[in-house]
Design a protein around this motif. Structure first.
Motif, short mmCIF file in Angstrom:
data_model
loop_
_atom_site.label_atom_id
_atom_site.label_comp_id
_atom_site.label_asym_id
_atom_site.label_seq_id
_atom_site.Cartn_x
_atom_site.Cartn_y
_atom_site.Cartn_z
N VAL A 64 32.58 80.53 -103.85
CA VAL A 64 32.37 79.17 -105.06
C VAL A 64 30.50 78.25 -104.93
O VAL A 64 30.10 78.43 -105.72
CB VAL A 64 33.04 77.26 -105.06
N VAL A 65 30.19 77.97 -103.76
CA VAL A 65 28.27 78.00 -103.66
C VAL A 65 27.90 79.08 -104.05
O VAL A 65 27.09 78.66 -105.38
CB VAL A 65 28.30 77.44 -102.58
N CYS A 66 28.65 80.56 -103.79
CA CYS A 66 27.64 81.75 -104.55
C CYS A 66 27.46 82.06 -105.31
O CYS A 66 27.07 81.99 -106.22
CB CYS A 66 28.63 83.06 -103.88
N LEU A 67 28.75 81.96 -106.61
CA LEU A 67 28.77 81.81 -107.55
C LEU A 67 28.24 80.97 -108.56
O LEU A 67 27.46 80.96 -109.53
CB LEU A 67 30.31 81.85 -108.19
N ALA A 68 27.83 79.08 -108.10
CA ALA A 68 26.97 78.59 -108.47
C ALA A 68 25.91 78.71 -108.29
O ALA A 68 24.89 78.33 -109.18
CB ALA A 68 27.71 76.93 -107.53
N VAL A 69 25.50 79.45 -107.15
CA VAL A 69 23.37 80.08 -107.12
C VAL A 69 23.42 80.78 -108.07
O VAL A 69 22.70 81.41 -108.76
CB VAL A 69 24.00 80.20 -105.79
N LEU A 70 24.64 81.40 -108.50
CA LEU A 70 24.01 82.97 -108.56
C LEU A 70 24.28 82.73 -110.69
O LEU A 70 23.92 83.30 -111.71
CB LEU A 70 24.90 84.28 -109.18
N LEU A 325 37.48 68.87 -98.48
CA LEU A 325 37.20 70.21 -99.03
C LEU A 325 37.86 70.39 -100.29
O LEU A 325 37.06 70.84 -101.30
CB LEU A 325 38.01 71.47 -98.53
N THR A 326 38.82 70.25 -100.59
CA THR A 326 39.35 70.21 -102.02
C THR A 326 38.05 69.03 -103.14
O THR A 326 37.93 70.44 -104.35
CB THR A 326 40.54 69.75 -101.95
N GLY A 327 37.89 68.23 -102.60
CA GLY A 327 37.10 67.55 -103.89
C GLY A 327 35.79 68.09 -103.64
O GLY A 327 35.10 68.35 -105.18
N ALA A 328 35.43 68.95 -103.00
CA ALA A 328 33.82 69.35 -102.97
C ALA A 328 34.24 70.57 -103.78
O ALA A 328 33.03 70.96 -103.88
CB ALA A 328 33.12 70.39 -101.25
N PHE A 329 35.26 71.34 -103.66
CA PHE A 329 35.16 71.94 -103.98
C PHE A 329 35.46 72.09 -105.92
O PHE A 329 35.17 73.31 -106.00
CB PHE A 329 36.11 73.42 -103.87
N VAL A 331 34.76 69.22 -107.59
CA VAL A 331 33.08 69.04 -108.22
C VAL A 331 31.91 70.14 -107.87
O VAL A 331 31.09 70.40 -109.39
CB VAL A 331 32.18 68.41 -107.30
N ALA A 332 31.83 70.77 -107.08
CA ALA A 332 30.80 72.72 -107.14
C ALA A 332 31.47 73.41 -108.59
O ALA A 332 30.31 73.84 -109.69
CB ALA A 332 31.12 73.10 -105.98
N ALA A 333 32.71 73.22 -108.45
CA ALA A 333 32.93 74.40 -109.67
C ALA A 333 33.34 73.71 -110.68
O ALA A 333 32.56 74.44 -111.58
CB ALA A 333 35.30 74.98 -109.38
N ALA A 334 33.54 72.33 -111.28
CA ALA A 334 33.14 72.07 -112.45
C ALA A 334 31.73 71.83 -112.96
O ALA A 334 31.48 71.91 -113.87
CB ALA A 334 33.25 70.32 -112.34
N ASP A 335 30.66 71.30 -111.80
CA ASP A 335 29.53 71.71 -112.72
C ASP A 335 29.05 73.28 -112.64
O ASP A 335 28.71 73.17 -113.84
CB ASP A 335 28.59 71.03 -111.27
N ALA A 336 28.91 73.95 -111.72
CA ALA A 336 28.97 76.03 -112.25
C ALA A 336 29.19 75.84 -113.20
O ALA A 336 28.99 76.32 -114.13
CB ALA A 336 29.49 76.59 -110.90
N LEU A 337 30.54 75.53 -113.94
CA LEU A 337 31.33 75.86 -114.92
C LEU A 337 30.29 75.08 -115.86
O LEU A 337 30.34 75.78 -117.42
CB LEU A 337 32.66 75.52 -115.61
N PRO A 347 28.38 68.26 -118.32
CA PRO A 347 27.87 67.00 -116.92
C PRO A 347 29.55 67.66 -116.63
O PRO A 347 30.51 67.87 -116.67
CB PRO A 347 28.10 66.06 -117.67
N ALA A 348 29.33 67.42 -115.11
CA ALA A 348 30.36 67.75 -113.82
C ALA A 348 31.57 67.21 -114.64
O ALA A 348 33.39 67.05 -114.69
CB ALA A 348 30.17 67.94 -112.84
N GLY A 349 31.17 65.94 -114.88
CA GLY A 349 32.50 64.59 -114.69
C GLY A 349 33.38 64.58 -116.24
O GLY A 349 34.73 64.52 -116.02
N VAL A 350 32.73 65.38 -117.20
CA VAL A 350 33.22 65.85 -118.49
C VAL A 350 34.51 66.98 -118.41
O VAL A 350 35.51 66.81 -118.82
CB VAL A 350 32.62 66.02 -119.56
N VAL A 351 33.99 67.65 -117.75
CA VAL A 351 34.92 69.48 -117.26
C VAL A 351 35.69 68.76 -116.11
O VAL A 351 37.06 69.76 -116.83
CB VAL A 351 33.56 69.96 -116.52
N THR A 352 35.83 67.74 -115.08
CA THR A 352 36.16 67.57 -114.45
C THR A 352 37.83 66.17 -115.68
O THR A 352 38.75 66.42 -115.23
CB THR A 352 36.23 66.32 -112.91
#
Length: 376
Positions: A64-70, A325-329, A331-337, A347-352
């Motif tokens: 997820v981090v790699c996808l968020a960077v790209l 680990l699940t929480g980190a996943f 938020v990172a996925a929601a922000d990238a999405l 915003p990530a909060g809207v996605v979650t």
């Protein structure tokens, strides 16, 4: 997540009783999902399922981090993003990736981990899956403290992030006092928290309604859980705080397992229920307050992360590591999405929150199905 267990004398082999050499120990001595790890005179019960969960989540989180960077909302290609990450691209690409995108991803991971652990502790403490910081008023208290810092401001800039933990702590004290203590029935803590959350949220709305349009617009973007603009200046303190609080959360989670029994049994097993509850609540409030102060009130992560981690780790553990680990996943996925799913950043909060509504219904329906039906 690990439990201390005195090591048997050296003459005995694992699985044999020291009182009767050669005979098998009762199966209750070592839980079936654990492995005994010994180091000198000490030994630990290593939960195999929890360790397997962490090993599986780590590469998923890295992906997820790699996808968020790209992922880019500025039209940068994957190759340009990689060159910017390693510093071999043009100056603009390096600045976008290293100065804006990478700190934001790291802050999102840390905020998600803090929210996941805070939710895990409060759910276990209250014995109710709905008793999370964003539903019992802690997040609203942190939000109100930060929002109040802009009262009378003409710049629209939020106050210091450390106002979040202060507001969260004040609200937590109010909720506990109104509920009659942290050891009260889960439904009472939850209902009290909802009432306090509604009142504190109304105060925040009142403060925002008195601001000019520019200030209110800037504050509103933060109140829906946006990580935009987060940099190393807030990521550094957040990392230090988590380095202090996460070990305390692991210790509190281990002790909270004993509180699943009644207080007398927990006391007989060496735990002080009042101190354990106070310590667990203090750590949870600190984590939630810091996360909200820096990342805004990102909803439903504290609810979903512990539930998902518990489903994967098994019902006999307090899944602090899995929840982090699940929480980190999440938020990172929601922000990238949110950065790439629409022409305008979401915003990530809207996605979650959008994904959290169906998840909340799923949790409620599972609780109803698991509850025995009474007879008329």
């Amino acid at each position: 997540m690990s439990a201390y267990e005195p090591a048997p004398p050296e003459r005995d082999t694992p699985g044999t009783s020291p009182l009767a050499p050669g005979s098998s120990l009762p199966p209750s001595v070592t839980p079936p999902d654990s492995t005994v790890v010994r180091t000198g005179a000490l030994s630990w019960l290593l939960p195999r399922r929890s360790v397997l969960l962490a090993l599986c989540l780590a590469p998923v989180l890295l992906g997820v981090v790699c996808l968020a960077v790209l992922a880019s909302s500025t039209g940068m290609s994957a190759g340009e993003s990689l060159r910017g990450l390693f510093g071999t691209g043009d100056a603009a690409g390096v600045m976008v990736v290293r100065e804006f995108r990478l700190p934001r991803i790291v802050v999102g991971l840390l905020v998600g981990a803090a929210l996941g652990v805070a939710g895990c502790l409060t759910q276990t403490l209250a014995g109710n899956r709905l008793a999370t910081p964003d539903l019992v008023g802690v997040n609203e208290g942190a939000t109100a403290a930060v929002v109040a810092s802009v009262a009378g401001s003409t710049t629209g800039m939020l106050g210091a992030w450390w106002l979040g933990p202060l507001g969260a702590a004040a609200t937590a004290v109010l909720v506990v006092l109104c509920a009659g203590g942290a050891g009260a029935a889960g439904y009472r803590l939850l209902v009290t928290g909802i009432g306090v959350s509604t009142f504190v949220g109304a105060v925040s709305d009142l403060v925002m309604s008195r601001q000019n349009q520019a200030t209110a617009g800037g504050v509103f973007l933060w109140t829906v859980g946006s990580l935009n603009g987060r940099d190393w200046a807030v990521g550094g303190p957040l990392l230090v705080i988590l380095a202090v609080l996460l070990p305390l959360a692991l210790a509190a989670g281990h002790r909270l397992q004993l509180l699943r029994f009644d207080d007398d049994t927990a006391t007989a097993l060496g735990a002080d229920p009042r101190r354990v509850r106070a310590a667990a609540l203090g750590v949870a409030v600190g984590l939630a307050g810091v996360a909200v102060g820096i990342g805004g009130p990102i909803g439903f992560v504290a609810l979903a992360a512990p539930v998902l981690a518990a489903r994967l780790a098994g019902p006999t553990r307090v899944p602090v590591t899995g929840a982090a680990l699940t929480g980190a996943f999440l938020v990172a996925a929601a922000d990238a999405l949110g950065r790439v799913v629409a022409p305008v950043e979401i915003p990530a909060g809207v996605v979650t929150s959008v994904l959290g509504g169906p998840f909340l219904l799923w949790v409620l329906l599972r609780q109803d199905r698991g509850r025995p039906s009474g007879k008329a």
